[in-house]
Design an enzyme around this catalytic site. Structure first.
Site, PDB file in Angstrom:
ATOM      1  N   CYS A   1       0.839  -1.204   0.000  1.00 53.66           N
ATOM      2  CA  CYS A   1       0.000   0.000   0.000  1.00 53.66           C
ATOM      3  C   CYS A   1       0.875   1.255   0.000  1.00 53.66           C
ATOM      4  O   CYS A   1       1.526   1.556  -0.980  1.00 53.66           O
ATOM      5  CB  CYS A   1      -0.970  -0.020   1.185  1.00 53.66           C
ATOM      6  SG  CYS A   1      -2.271   1.233   1.051  1.00 53.66           S
TER       7      CYS A   1
ATOM      8  N   HIS B   1      -3.730  -4.553   0.843  1.00 53.91           N
ATOM      9  CA  HIS B   1      -3.200  -4.952   2.149  1.00 53.91           C
ATOM     10  C   HIS B   1      -3.168  -6.470   2.284  1.00 53.91           C
ATOM     11  O   HIS B   1      -4.169  -7.096   2.618  1.00 53.91           O
ATOM     12  CB  HIS B   1      -4.044  -4.342   3.273  1.00 53.91           C
ATOM     13  CG  HIS B   1      -3.775  -2.896   3.503  1.00 53.91           C
ATOM     14  ND1 HIS B   1      -2.916  -2.443   4.475  1.00 53.91           N
ATOM     15  CD2 HIS B   1      -4.235  -1.799   2.848  1.00 53.91           C
ATOM     16  CE1 HIS B   1      -2.863  -1.119   4.433  1.00 53.91           C
ATOM     17  NE2 HIS B   1      -3.653  -0.703   3.460  1.00 53.91           N
TER      18      HIS B   1
ATOM     19  N   GLU C   1      -1.857  -8.147   4.566  1.00 51.74           N
ATOM     20  CA  GLU C   1      -1.956  -8.583   5.962  1.00 51.74           C
ATOM     21  C   GLU C   1      -3.404  -8.645   6.462  1.00 51.74           C
ATOM     22  O   GLU C   1      -3.672  -9.220   7.524  1.00 51.74           O
ATOM     23  CB  GLU C   1      -1.121  -7.667   6.876  1.00 51.74           C
ATOM     24  CG  GLU C   1      -1.758  -6.346   7.239  1.00 51.74           C
ATOM     25  CD  GLU C   1      -1.661  -5.258   6.172  1.00 51.74           C
ATOM     26  OE1 GLU C   1      -1.914  -4.092   6.502  1.00 51.74           O
ATOM     27  OE2 GLU C   1      -1.319  -5.586   5.009  1.00 51.74           O
TER      28      GLU C   1
END
Length: 209
Positions: free
Chosen positions: A103, A181, A183
């Protein structure tokens, strides 16, 4: 020395009740390492410590999300982060240490290599990307600025529906960028760039033995 740590840059926050700058990293990164990076431990990189002090123990580095680039939304926190992450990129460039921008980290990496970014729409929440192989994936994105043109040293791997670049890699360095993202929930559906970065880390560790 066993290279088992992956450095990860942190976002900067200013406490509102009294003046204090804080380094922060989402708990989701710990969960992500446990599920997807077995054998490696996350090492949060502190702004108070010269990045050169970390280099001997790092197998790779992640530039994480959070904050805007100072060039896009000028403020002291973004400026401080940009300066530190520039030093991280320079270290990885000199040592060929594998680097992954996520990002905001992808924006930082792309800007460093001369890419163009601008304010976009439709990049907060889930949307679809198309890879260079014409495969379509759903990703989660939480950014307002998009990469509209890559620098000459970078190659696009996937695009959003508005033709902005969603993932890329460097032509000669083990550098990779992902605009969504990984994660967060639903962030690892498309693993192409992530796997290239992991392979680069394994190769880097072999050379260091």
């Amino acid at each position: 020395m066993s290279l088992k740590f992956i450095g990860i840059s942190q976002r900067l926050l200013q406490n509102e009740s009294y003046y204090e700058l804080r380094e922060a990293l989402s708990l989701e990164w710990g969960e992500f390492f446990a599920k997807n990076l077995e054998g490696f431990l996350p090492l949060p990189l502190s702004y108070a410590i010269n990045i050169e002090c970390y280099q001997e123990v790092l197998a790779g580095v992640i530039l994480s999300g959070g904050n805007d680039l100072n060039a896009l939304n000028p403020n002291p926190l973004s400026q401080k982060r940009d300066l530190y992450e520039t030093k991280i990129i320079e270290l990885c460039q000199r040592t060929h240490k594998p680097l992954l921008g996520v990002c905001r980290g992808a924006q930082m990496l792309s800007e460093y290599f001369g890419s163009q970014l601008k304010l976009g729409a439709g990049h907060v929440g889930e949307h679809f990307i198309k890879t260079a192989q014409n495969e379509i994936y759903k990703v989660n994105s939480f950014h307002n600025y998009c990469i509209v043109k890559l620098g000459e040293e970078l190659v696009a791997q996937s695009y959003a529906e508005d033709k902005s670049v969603e993932s890329f890699f460097h032509k000669t360095l083990p550098f990779f960028g992902i605009m969504w993202h990984i994660e967060r929930e639903g962030g690892i559906e498309n693993q192409e760039i992530f796997k290239k970065w992991i392979e680069a880390i394994k190769n880097f560790k072999e050379k260091c033995k």
